[in-house]
Design an enzyme around this catalytic site. Structure first.
Site, mmCIF file in Angstrom:
data_model
loop_
_atom_site.group_PDB
_atom_site.id
_atom_site.type_symbol
_atom_site.label_atom_id
_atom_site.label_comp_id
_atom_site.label_asym_id
_atom_site.label_seq_id
_atom_site.Cartn_x
_atom_site.Cartn_y
_atom_site.Cartn_z
ATOM 1 N N ALA A 64 0.877 -1.170 0.000
ATOM 2 C CA ALA A 64 0.000 0.000 0.000
ATOM 3 C C ALA A 64 0.919 1.225 0.000
ATOM 4 C CB ALA A 64 -0.871 -0.022 1.250
ATOM 5 N N GLU A 112 -0.485 -9.367 -0.117
ATOM 6 C CA GLU A 112 -1.905 -9.684 0.115
ATOM 7 C C GLU A 112 -2.675 -9.844 -1.201
ATOM 8 O OE1 GLU A 112 -2.038 -6.314 2.902
ATOM 9 O OE2 GLU A 112 -3.132 -7.650 4.240
ATOM 10 N N GLU A 132 4.309 -4.699 7.712
ATOM 11 C CA GLU A 132 3.501 -3.606 8.268
ATOM 12 C C GLU A 132 3.870 -3.233 9.702
ATOM 13 O OE1 GLU A 132 2.321 -6.125 6.501
ATOM 14 O OE2 GLU A 132 0.887 -5.413 5.019
HETATM 15 N N1 DAK Z 1 4.617 3.261 -0.800
HETATM 16 C C1 DAK Z 1 4.966 4.413 -1.409
HETATM 17 N N2 DAK Z 1 6.067 4.550 -2.152
HETATM 18 C C2 DAK Z 1 6.876 3.489 -2.268
HETATM 19 C C3 DAK Z 1 6.581 2.240 -1.644
HETATM 20 C C4 DAK Z 1 5.375 2.154 -0.870
HETATM 21 N N3 DAK Z 1 4.958 1.036 -0.301
HETATM 22 N N4 DAK Z 1 7.564 1.386 -1.927
HETATM 23 C C5 DAK Z 1 8.434 2.061 -2.697
HETATM 24 N N5 DAK Z 1 8.027 3.317 -2.911
HETATM 25 C C6 DAK Z 1 8.672 4.364 -3.698
HETATM 26 C C7 DAK Z 1 9.869 4.936 -2.941
HETATM 27 O O1 DAK Z 1 9.435 5.915 -2.009
HETATM 28 C C8 DAK Z 1 10.657 5.534 -4.070
HETATM 29 O O2 DAK Z 1 10.057 6.745 -4.493
HETATM 30 P P1 DAK Z 1 10.851 8.159 -4.400
HETATM 31 O O3 DAK Z 1 11.177 8.330 -2.961
HETATM 32 O O4 DAK Z 1 12.075 7.940 -5.265
HETATM 33 O O5 DAK Z 1 9.884 9.155 -4.930
HETATM 34 C C9 DAK Z 1 10.432 4.542 -5.206
HETATM 35 O O6 DAK Z 1 9.271 3.833 -4.862
HETATM 36 C C10 DAK Z 1 11.579 3.539 -5.357
HETATM 37 O O7 DAK Z 1 11.803 2.944 -4.099
HETATM 38 P P2 DAK Z 1 13.242 2.886 -3.370
HETATM 39 O O8 DAK Z 1 14.105 4.019 -3.803
HETATM 40 O O9 DAK Z 1 13.000 2.713 -1.921
HETATM 41 O O10 DAK Z 1 13.825 1.537 -4.016
HETATM 42 P P3 DAK Z 1 14.890 0.532 -3.334
HETATM 43 O O11 DAK Z 1 15.273 -0.425 -4.407
HETATM 44 O O12 DAK Z 1 15.970 1.283 -2.627
HETATM 45 O O13 DAK Z 1 14.047 -0.250 -2.221
HETATM 46 C C11 DAK Z 1 12.103 -1.450 -1.370
HETATM 47 C C12 DAK Z 1 12.965 -1.084 -2.613
HETATM 48 C C13 DAK Z 1 10.877 -2.191 -1.869
HETATM 49 C C14 DAK Z 1 12.906 -2.382 -0.447
HETATM 50 C C15 DAK Z 1 11.739 -0.130 -0.610
HETATM 51 O O14 DAK Z 1 11.163 0.775 -1.551
HETATM 52 C C16 DAK Z 1 10.738 -0.368 0.482
HETATM 53 O O15 DAK Z 1 11.095 -0.817 1.580
HETATM 54 N N6 DAK Z 1 9.488 0.006 0.227
HETATM 55 C C17 DAK Z 1 8.425 -0.086 1.230
HETATM 56 C C18 DAK Z 1 7.985 -1.516 1.365
HETATM 57 C C19 DAK Z 1 6.915 -1.697 2.401
HETATM 58 O O16 DAK Z 1 7.135 -1.429 3.614
HETATM 59 N N7 DAK Z 1 5.761 -2.138 1.939
HETATM 60 C C20 DAK Z 1 4.632 -2.375 2.831
HETATM 61 C C21 DAK Z 1 3.803 -1.143 2.833
HETATM 62 S S1 DAK Z 1 2.598 -1.251 4.103
HETATM 63 C C22 DAK Z 1 -4.333 -1.001 5.989
HETATM 64 C C23 DAK Z 1 -4.381 -0.996 4.613
HETATM 65 C C24 DAK Z 1 -3.335 -1.533 3.905
HETATM 66 C C25 DAK Z 1 -2.233 -2.012 4.583
HETATM 67 C C26 DAK Z 1 -2.211 -2.028 5.942
HETATM 68 C C27 DAK Z 1 -3.269 -1.541 6.668
HETATM 69 N N8 DAK Z 1 -5.371 -0.368 6.741
HETATM 70 C C28 DAK Z 1 -5.865 0.871 6.218
HETATM 71 C C29 DAK Z 1 -5.668 -0.798 8.065
HETATM 72 C C30 DAK Z 1 -1.085 -2.409 3.848
HETATM 73 C C31 DAK Z 1 0.104 -1.934 4.270
HETATM 74 C C32 DAK Z 1 1.268 -1.997 3.416
HETATM 75 O O17 DAK Z 1 1.288 -2.527 2.338
#
Ligand code: DAK
Length: 257
Positions: A64, A112, A132
């Site tokens: 997300a 998911e 998360e």
């Molecule tokens: N959201 C927004 N932007 C994201 C993103 C994300 N999940 N993942 C990557 N990006 C963006 C980065 O910010 C970056 O954009 P700029 O900053 O350059 O503008 C671009 O994509 C490239 O990413 P990186 O520069 O970070 O690339 P790397 O190769 O260095 O790293 C990575 C790749 C996948 C390891 C890293 O980007 C990362 O850790 N991303 C976040 C992964 C993550 O934590 N995903 C889980 C998100 S939480 C709910 C509803 C839904 C959910 C939960 C609750 N409720 C409302 C209750 C779901 C939650 C999630 O999915």
């Protein structure tokens, strides 16, 4: 649609989540568009199998959109979670099989979406995680429910509260994906599986999926009832007549006229 591409060819719809600059992270618009794309494919008679994949070579869906969640209130989070859960239900309840072509990071909401698919095939570079808790939240699109059902409670708990990232080999070992292929061959492998499904009766395929999904959490006898009724209903279809007649006449069935 702004972030979703749909291509329909030979009864296979390929839905590509297309926001590569953010590693295909899902904000409200992408969630709504994916749901709409799925609904369109389910309605389209020219579609027999649906494939979901991510644009680019790095990510299926990196989750997300964290930036859009940063300032959400509890009420907005509830709505976002509900919209995401509804989107995953449209995938899971599709009478047409859905294959996740996991071409890179499948994190958080991305994992998911993969879990809601009927089958998952990964490229060698795929990585999976429910991270998360590291953001002070929990999975909101079914991860706490579907992951334990798919890989078992103990391993799912470890992934969800540990937040570790696992590679494709580990995902294969624990049953999160069913095959791993080199990335350039991913879609070819997925389409081969899709084509083998397309040879079969579409109503039978849909009925089998419905029995499996509906019966999964039920008592065995209730599940058997669901199977019994679905089995009998198929005997009222042209498809059953065509399938059995083709066997007797020693020819291939023609299910899609
Ligand atoms: N959201 C927004 N932007 C994201 C993103 C994300 N999940 N993942 C990557 N990006 C963006 C980065 O910010 C970056 O954009 P700029 O900053 O350059 O503008 C671009 O994509 C490239 O990413 P990186 O520069 O970070 O690339 P790397 O190769 O260095 O790293 C990575 C790749 C996948 C390891 C890293 O980007 C990362 O850790 N991303 C976040 C992964 C993550 O934590 N995903 C889980 C998100 S939480 C709910 C509803 C839904 C959910 C939960 C609750 N409720 C409302 C209750 C779901 C939650 C999630 O999915």
């Amino acid at each position: 649609m702004e972030f979703i591409k749909i291509i329909v060819e030979n009864y296979i719809a390929t839905i590509t989540i297309n926001r590569p600059e953010a590693l295909n992270a899902m904000n409200k618009v992408v969630v709504a568009e994916l749901k709409k794309a799925m609904e369109e494919c389910v309605k389209n008679d020219d579609v027999g199998v649906i494939v979901i994949t991510g644009a680019g070579e790095k990510a299926f869906v990196a989750g997300a959109d964290i930036k859009s969640m940063q300032k959400m209130s509890g009420r907005e989070a509830l709505e976002f979670s509900r919209e995401g859960q509804e989107m995953t239900m449209v995938i899971e309840n599709s009478p047409k099989p859905v294959i996740g072509a996991i071409n890179g990071f499948a994190l958080g909401g991305g994992c998911e979406i993969a879990l809601a698919c009927d089958m998952r095939i990964a490229s060698e570079n795929a990585k999976f995680s429910q991270p998360e808790v590291a953001l002070g939240i929990i999975p909101g699109w079914g991860g706490t429910q579907r992951l334990p059902r798919l890989i078992g409670k103990g391993r799912a708990i470890e992934m969800i509260i540990g937040g570790e990232m696992i590679d494709a080999e580990e995902a294969l070992r624990i049953g999160l994906v069913s095959h791993i292929v080199p990335q350039p061959e991913l879609l070819e492998k997925v389409y081969t599986l899709a084509k083998s499904i397309l040879k079969n009766g579409p109503a039978a395929v849909g009925a089998a999926l419905e029995c499996i999904h509906q019966g999964f959490d039920k008592h065995l006898e209730n599940g058997l009832d669901i199977e019994l009724n679905a089995f009998a209903e198929l005997f009222e279809t042209d498809e059953q007549r065509e399938g059995t007649t083709a066997f007797v006449e020693k020819r291939k069935p023609n299910f899609r006229k």
